[in-house]
Each structure stands twice: as structure tokens, then as C-alpha cells.
Design a protein around this motif. Structure first.
Motif, PDB file in Angstrom:
ATOM      1  N   GLY A  33       0.824  -1.206   0.000  1.00 47.47           N
ATOM      2  CA  GLY A  33       0.000   0.000   0.000  1.00 47.47           C
ATOM      3  C   GLY A  33       0.859   1.257   0.000  1.00 47.47           C
ATOM      4  O   GLY A  33       0.367   2.373  -0.177  1.00 47.47           O
ATOM      5  N   GLY A  34       2.148   1.080   0.196  1.00 47.80           N
ATOM      6  CA  GLY A  34       3.064   2.213   0.355  1.00 47.80           C
ATOM      7  C   GLY A  34       3.165   3.121  -0.866  1.00 47.80           C
ATOM      8  O   GLY A  34       3.191   4.348  -0.718  1.00 47.80           O
ATOM      9  N   THR A  35       3.205   2.549  -2.058  1.00 47.00           N
ATOM     10  CA  THR A  35       3.325   3.379  -3.259  1.00 47.00           C
ATOM     11  C   THR A  35       2.082   4.256  -3.421  1.00 47.00           C
ATOM     12  O   THR A  35       2.185   5.453  -3.712  1.00 47.00           O
ATOM     13  CB  THR A  35       3.532   2.504  -4.510  1.00 47.00           C
ATOM     14  OG1 THR A  35       4.661   1.666  -4.287  1.00 47.00           O
ATOM     15  CG2 THR A  35       3.765   3.349  -5.748  1.00 47.00           C
ATOM     16  N   GLY A  36       0.910   3.669  -3.219  1.00 46.22           N
ATOM     17  CA  GLY A  36      -0.333   4.434  -3.282  1.00 46.22           C
ATOM     18  C   GLY A  36      -0.330   5.566  -2.260  1.00 46.22           C
ATOM     19  O   GLY A  36      -0.712   6.697  -2.571  1.00 46.22           O
ATOM     20  N   ALA A  37       0.115   5.263  -1.050  1.00 43.88           N
ATOM     21  CA  ALA A  37       0.151   6.277   0.019  1.00 43.88           C
ATOM     22  C   ALA A  37       1.082   7.421  -0.367  1.00 43.88           C
ATOM     23  O   ALA A  37       0.733   8.603  -0.235  1.00 43.88           O
ATOM     24  CB  ALA A  37       0.604   5.640   1.335  1.00 43.88           C
TER      25      ALA A  37
END
Ligand SMILES: *Cc1c(COP(=O)(O)O)cnc(C)c1O
Length: 263
Positions: free
Chosen positions: A197-201
Motif C-alpha cells: 500500500g506504500g506506493t499508493g500512500a
């Protein structure tokens, strides 16, 4: 009673940070490729190719951030065994950085992981620890780290925190810089899959910070928990099922997923 030494010399840490920065300094940025679509669609499509890193792994940027974060927090130092829950690309990249720093690395992976994947982790100097049930990799990695006095890197929790969301050549800043001279430098949409989920965040936060009108779409494969968690507003949502797509989709909504920045 044994007391902790909170003020150990920092020579190892200084050198480790230098080595990681030097790796980055030697490297070029990843390409933003144009992907031609029929002109009558009126849509320009660009692909950010995150595979053009030294290990060929998509998670090189993440592994670099996780190591810097762990070292600068004082969690990883000389002789620390690094343990991670990962069946793929993250473990390959982390094994690469661990070897560069002279640290032992253990990847806790589901027993069903393909031999090719395990070989790639081992080729970077990592060791694989197989776990029968995929949902158990998190607890097993934490247990193993505690038992060996090592450090559980925990990409699923730390991806979102370890990345500098305001810039510092994060993936969002890189994309917008590479778009600068295009006919439409500010895209209508950025589309990304979610693993941690880090890239989206990072992208979602950057869009607000830079006041871009761009919207963020996260694509979630069948059986993954992110979409259900997003739709229901329930971060505890679980499907308990693996995704069929390598690298994206998870059995639970990972802590690094930030639904409030997803359009
Ligand atoms: C890891 C990965 C992503 C996005 O990852 P996050 O962990 O959510 O930042 C997207 N696509 C693929 C193929 C990946 O391996």
C-alpha cells in the motif's frame, strides 16, 4: 541487571548509510515509458518501469528506504540479522542490501513459493525460511527475529513510513519530474496496484502536497482485501486468500494502505 548501551559508536552506521547512498548515487532513475494507444481514444498512457534496478526487482526503492529507516532508527546495526516476511521481490532487494552491508538476511516465505523465486533470494545471499500457511509469515518473521536477536523489517507496516512522502526522489516526485515537458504534464489519473500500500500512500499524499488535480486509482486483484476494506471503511477486513497476481493483492488490509488518499 544488564543495562542497554544507548550511546554506542556510530562508525558502522555512518558507513552503512554511505554505502546505501553510494548505491543510489551510482544508479540512474527508472524509465517513464510512453505506451501508444489508438489516437482516437485521446488518452496518453505512460508506464513507470520500476524493474530497471540492479537486482531487476521492483522493490529496490522500497528496500533502500526500509534499510535507511531501520538503520537511522537504531534498529539495525553491525551484526543485526534482518528478517522479513516476503515471498518475492522485496526479499530479493533486501537480501541485496543486507549483503552490501555485511548483514545476515532471512526471508520468511510461504512453502508454496516457486523454487525460482527462492533461488533469486539465495543468489543475493539471503536464506529462506519456509512456512506452511501463508497468513502465518508475519508472526513467524516476528518470532524468528525475537529469537535470534535480529530485526523484523516488516515492510507491510513500515513501507508507508519509511518513504519520504514530500519528495527526496520518491516515486511520485520522479514521475512528475519526468512528465514535466509532456503535452499534459499533470496526468488526470495515476493508477497503481497495492502490495504493502506504500506506493499508493506516497503518490496520494504527494498529489495533495503539490496541489495537483491528479486522482489516484488503486487496482486490486480478485480475492485481495484492500478493495473490501476500502469499500466498507474497515481496515480490519480480511479475505485470508492469496492473490493470483505476483506482488499485488493481500489476504488482509496491510497497515501501509492509506484509503483516504485513494479516489
Ligand atoms: C509491490 C508492487 C506494487 C506496489 O507496491 P506497494 O507495496 O503497494 O507499494 C505494484 N505492482 C507490483 C507488481 C508490485 O510488485
Amino acid at each position: 541487571m544488564k543495562r542497554c548501551d544507548r550511546s554506542a559508536p556510530r562508525d558502522w552506521v555512518d558507513n552503512a548509510v554511505r554505502l546505501i547512498d553510494a548505491d543510489s548515487q551510482r544508479s540512474a532513475d527508472t524509465h517513464l515509458l510512453r505506451y501508444p494507444l489508438p489516437p482516437e481514444w485521446g488518452v496518453q498512457l505512460y508506464l513507470k518501469d520500476e524493474s530497471t534496478h540492479p537486482t531487476g526487482s521492483l522493490k529496490h526503492r522500497l528496500a533502500r528506504s526500509l534499510f535507511l529507516y531501520a538503520i537511522c532508527n537504531g534498529w539495525v546495526t553491525e551484526g543485526t540479522t534482518v528478517v522479513e516476511a516476503s515471498s518475492g521481490s522485496t526479499a530479493i532487494s533486501e537480501a541485496y542490501f543486507a549483503k552490501m552491508l555485511g548483514l545476515d538476511f532471512v526471508a520468511v516465505v510461504p512453502a508454496k513459493t516457486s523454487p525460482e523465486k527462492l533461488a533469486l533470494i539465495e543468489a543475493q545471499g539471503g536464506r529462506c525460511h519456509l512456512v506452511e500457511r501463508a497468513p502465518d509469515i508475519y508472526a513467524e518473521a516476528a518470532r524468528l527475529a525475537a529469537e535470534t536477536g535480529g530485526h523484523y523489517m516488516d515492510q507491510f507496516t513500515n513501507a508507508e513510513r519509511a518513504t519520504d512522502w514530500r519528495g527526496n526522489n520518491n516515486i511520485a516526485e520522479s514521475i512528475f519530474q519526468q512528465m514535466e515537458l509532456e503535452t499534459h504534464p499533470v496526468p488526470d489519473w495515476v493508477v497503481v496496484g497495492a502490495g504493502t500500500g506504500g506506493t499508493g500512500a506516497t503518490i496520494g499524499r504527494y498529489l495533495r502536497y503539490k496541489r495537483h488535480a491528479t486522482r489516484l486509482a488503486v487496482v486490486d486483484p480478485e480475492n485481495s482485501a484492500f478493495y473490501g476494506g476500502y469499500e466498507l471503511g474497515d481496515l480490519g477486513f480480511e479475505t485470508g486468500m492469496p492473490s493470483r497476481i505476483e506482488g499485488i493483492g493481500r489476504p488482509r488490509v496491510e497497515p501501509s494502505f492509506v484509503p483516504t488518499v485513494v479516489d
